[in-house]
Motif scaffolding. Structure first.
Motif, PDB file in Angstrom:
ATOM      1  N   ASP A   1      36.351 -13.114  -8.434  1.00 18.32           N
ATOM      2  CA  ASP A   1      35.958 -11.866  -9.118  1.00 18.32           C
ATOM      3  C   ASP A   1      35.017 -12.170 -10.279  1.00 18.32           C
ATOM      4  O   ASP A   1      33.975 -11.539 -10.443  1.00 18.32           O
ATOM      5  CB  ASP A   1      37.190 -11.146  -9.693  1.00 18.32           C
TER       6      ASP A   1
ATOM      7  N   VAL B   1      37.777 -10.282 -17.752  1.00 19.38           N
ATOM      8  CA  VAL B   1      38.173  -9.205 -16.834  1.00 19.38           C
ATOM      9  C   VAL B   1      38.471  -7.939 -17.648  1.00 19.38           C
ATOM     10  O   VAL B   1      38.036  -6.836 -17.295  1.00 19.38           O
ATOM     11  CB  VAL B   1      39.401  -9.639 -16.002  1.00 19.38           C
TER      12      VAL B   1
ATOM     13  N   LEU C   1      49.210   1.232 -23.293  1.00 18.01           N
ATOM     14  CA  LEU C   1      47.849   1.773 -23.275  1.00 18.01           C
ATOM     15  C   LEU C   1      47.914   3.293 -23.123  1.00 18.01           C
ATOM     16  O   LEU C   1      48.908   3.822 -22.617  1.00 18.01           O
ATOM     17  CB  LEU C   1      47.064   1.158 -22.118  1.00 18.01           C
TER      18      LEU C   1
ATOM     19  N   HIS D   1      35.569  -3.262  -6.348  1.00 21.00           N
ATOM     20  CA  HIS D   1      36.603  -3.214  -5.314  1.00 21.00           C
ATOM     21  C   HIS D   1      37.211  -1.816  -5.252  1.00 21.00           C
ATOM     22  O   HIS D   1      38.422  -1.665  -5.408  1.00 21.00           O
ATOM     23  CB  HIS D   1      37.711  -4.235  -5.591  1.00 21.00           C
TER      24      HIS D   1
ATOM     25  N   ALA E   1      53.471   0.706 -17.235  1.00 16.24           N
ATOM     26  CA  ALA E   1      53.091   1.648 -16.171  1.00 16.24           C
ATOM     27  C   ALA E   1      52.072   1.030 -15.219  1.00 16.24           C
ATOM     28  O   ALA E   1      51.120   1.667 -14.786  1.00 16.24           O
ATOM     29  CB  ALA E   1      52.553   2.947 -16.775  1.00 16.24           C
ATOM     30  N   GLY E   2      52.283  -0.269 -14.892  1.00 16.60           N
ATOM     31  CA  GLY E   2      51.525  -0.885 -13.802  1.00 16.60           C
ATOM     32  C   GLY E   2      52.234  -0.567 -12.501  1.00 16.60           C
ATOM     33  O   GLY E   2      53.204   0.199 -12.480  1.00 16.60           O
TER      34      GLY E   2
END
Ligand SMILES: Cc1cc2nc3c(=O)[nH]c(=O)nc-3n(C[C@H](O)[C@H](O)[C@H](O)COP(=O)(O)OP(=O)(O)OC[C@H]3O[C@@H](n4cnc5c(N)ncnc54)[C@H](O)[C@@H]3O)c2cc1C
Length: 462
Positions: free
Chosen positions: A160, A129, A42, A57, A12-13
């Motif tokens: 980042d 990250v 997830l 961001h 589900a990205g």
């Protein structure tokens, strides 16, 4: 309308959500009654937009608004906390659906072979990250005890990582970072973060907005080194490319402005180095340094070592050299590239397309590009799927409830769209109720069990 055409999307990205949404619309236009289930390992949706994009961001996290609207329409059903390949196999999915689209993205750090990589103090960017974005499957504690840190890579992920490491934590407090992340960053003694690229300043893969914002981080000086800019032969080789691209010109102007600006005596420094190829991490028990070989253009568009070696005294090294896809059991996988082999989205095994299996997003084409690029992937993949639609075998166990019954029989505590709305509301309430004057849009809940419990409304929203 014909019989319901049942499709499972895995992941589900952005890629999975776009694929589900486009498929539903195109199928309806073609008179096909598509029923789409979106599986996510997830408890929460949005993939790397939630667990990859840096917390400072928020503009980019606005992508979530459009993904949210697509799922809120209700034509794609979210089934979270289900790992395909573990909680349900691909064979089992195929018995429930006409087709399966794999959109699992790329979750791991690319593999690189540098001696010393196993030393404590050596980290992959993907793990870091995941930690600062509150991913449930990484440890809560991150060892932030280094004063001097090296970051390897010249893409936006390196920026980042370097920015989050160098930033004064109070400046991250207004973001959605979980409390353990704020506390971890607040304890960091870091003074110098060095970012190293193997190639020259003309070859950086940063985007201008991300590079510019590096120079705007409060209390952090940017340091550049003149001999990285004046390498013999470098200018002649890269001059043509520089002249060709507007983006390259903007990047060059940003770097030039920093060279002219010099230091302000800020307590933290972010150093950008070029023409440095990592050779070895140094140290016996833990990282105490890193060795580089200086590089130069080889005259054919590549680089070569110069035989000049330099050691830097650092106590931590972060590799931001790319992501890599992970195979799922029983699905063809190209191990050399880290993607599912495919032809325009149709999954291929050695003998040609595998009927009923499709792929999209980073796992289809590799971990390159922004979330918007996965829209194009989804368009192509859904087109192929609809071309094949008539030829796909009926599900052995059809029906809306069959998959939910199956998961329940296996004791899988799946989450739903309504569950996500409850978790979303809970995280926003944590942000509202945050003590002090800081305005926080949300505070992320990290632990998987807690996320699932809130989704099942077993925890009262504050
Ligand atoms: C550090 C970083 C920063 C970025 N910053 C930006 C940015 O600022 N702006 C921007 O536009 N793009 C950014 N990107 C790029 C963007 O995140 C990607 O383009 C995009 O997320 C790729 O989408 P995807 O759906 O293919 O993969 P993902 O977003 O990774 O989604 C894949 C989903 O599949 C799930 N999954 C994996 N395996 C399974 C399984 N077996 N069963 C069920 N579910 C599974 C994963 O949990 C995940 O939710 C960034 C990427 C990274 C790595």
């Amino acid at each position: 309308m014909t019989r319901p055409f049942r499709v499972a999307v895995v992941g589900a990205g952005p890629a999975g959500i776009y694929a589900g949404n486009i498929l539903r619309t195109r199928a309806a236009d073609a008179g096909i009654d598509a029923r789409i289930d979106l599986f996510e390992s997830l408890p929460a949706p949005y993939g790397l937009i939630r667990y990859g994009v840096a917390p400072d961001h928020p503009r980019i996290k606005g992508i979530v608004t459009s993904l949210h609207e697509m799922l809120a329409e209700g034509s794609v059903r979210l089934i979270g906390n289900v790992e395909v390949g573990a909680d349900i196999t691909v064979d089992e999915l195929q018995s429930l659906y006409h087709a399966v689209i794999f959109a699992m993205g790329a979750q791991r750090d690319a593999v690189v072979d540098i001696p010393g990589l196993d030393l404590p103090g050596s980290f992959g960017a993907a793990d870091f990250v995941s930690w600062y974005d509150g991913h449930p499957d990484v440890p809560r504690h991150w060892p932030l005890d280094a004063k001097r840190i090296a970051v390897l890579g010249n893409g936006n992920v390196a920026l980042d990582v370097a920015r989050v490491l160098a930033k004064h934590p109070a400046d991250l407090l207004s973001t959605d970072i979980p409390e353990n992340v704020y506390e971890g960053l607040a304890s960091s003694p870091v003074e110098d973060v060095h970012v190293f690229g193997r190639r020259g300043p003309e070859d950086i893969k940063f985007t201008p907005i991300e590079l510019r914002e590096l120079g705007e981080v409060a209390g952090v000086d940017i340091e550049l080194y003149h001999d990285d800019f004046d390498r013999p032969g470098a200018d002649a080789e890269t001059g043509e490319r520089r002249a060709a691209g507007n983006q390259a010109k903007v990047l060059a102007r940003i770097l030039q402005s920093w060279r002219e600006r010099g230091s302000t005596g800020a307590p933290r420094r972010l150093h950008l180095h070029f023409w440095h190829k990592p050779v070895a991490l140094l140290g016996e028990e833990a990282v105490t340094g890193i060795r580089f070989e200086r590089t130069e253009p080889d005259g054919r568009g590549g680089i070569r070592g110069t035989g000049e070696f330099l050691d830097y005294d650092v106590q931590a090294v972060y590799r931001a050299i790319g992501y890599r896809g992970t195979p799922v059991r029983d699905v063809p996988f190209d191990d050399a590239v880290g993607v599912i082999p495919n032809d325009g989205g149709r999954v291929l095994d050695g003998g040609g397309p595998v009927l009923g299996l499709y792929t999209t997003g980073w796992i289809k084409r590799g971990p390159v590009g922004l979330s918007g690029h996965t829209l194009g992937d989804a368009g192509e993949t859904t087109e192929k799927l609809l071309e094949d639609h008539e030829t796909l075998a009926d599900a052995v166990r059809p029906g809306e409830e069959a998959v939910l019954d199956f998961l329940e029989s296996r004791g899988v505590r799946y989450t739903t769209w309504e569950g996500w709305l409850a978790l979303d509301a809970h995280e926003r309430a944590l942000g509202d109720g945050f003590p002090g004057d800081v305005v926080r849009e949300r505070v992320k809940v990290v632990a998987r069990d807690e996320q699932v419990a809130i989704s099942h409304r077993e925890v009262i929203v504050r």
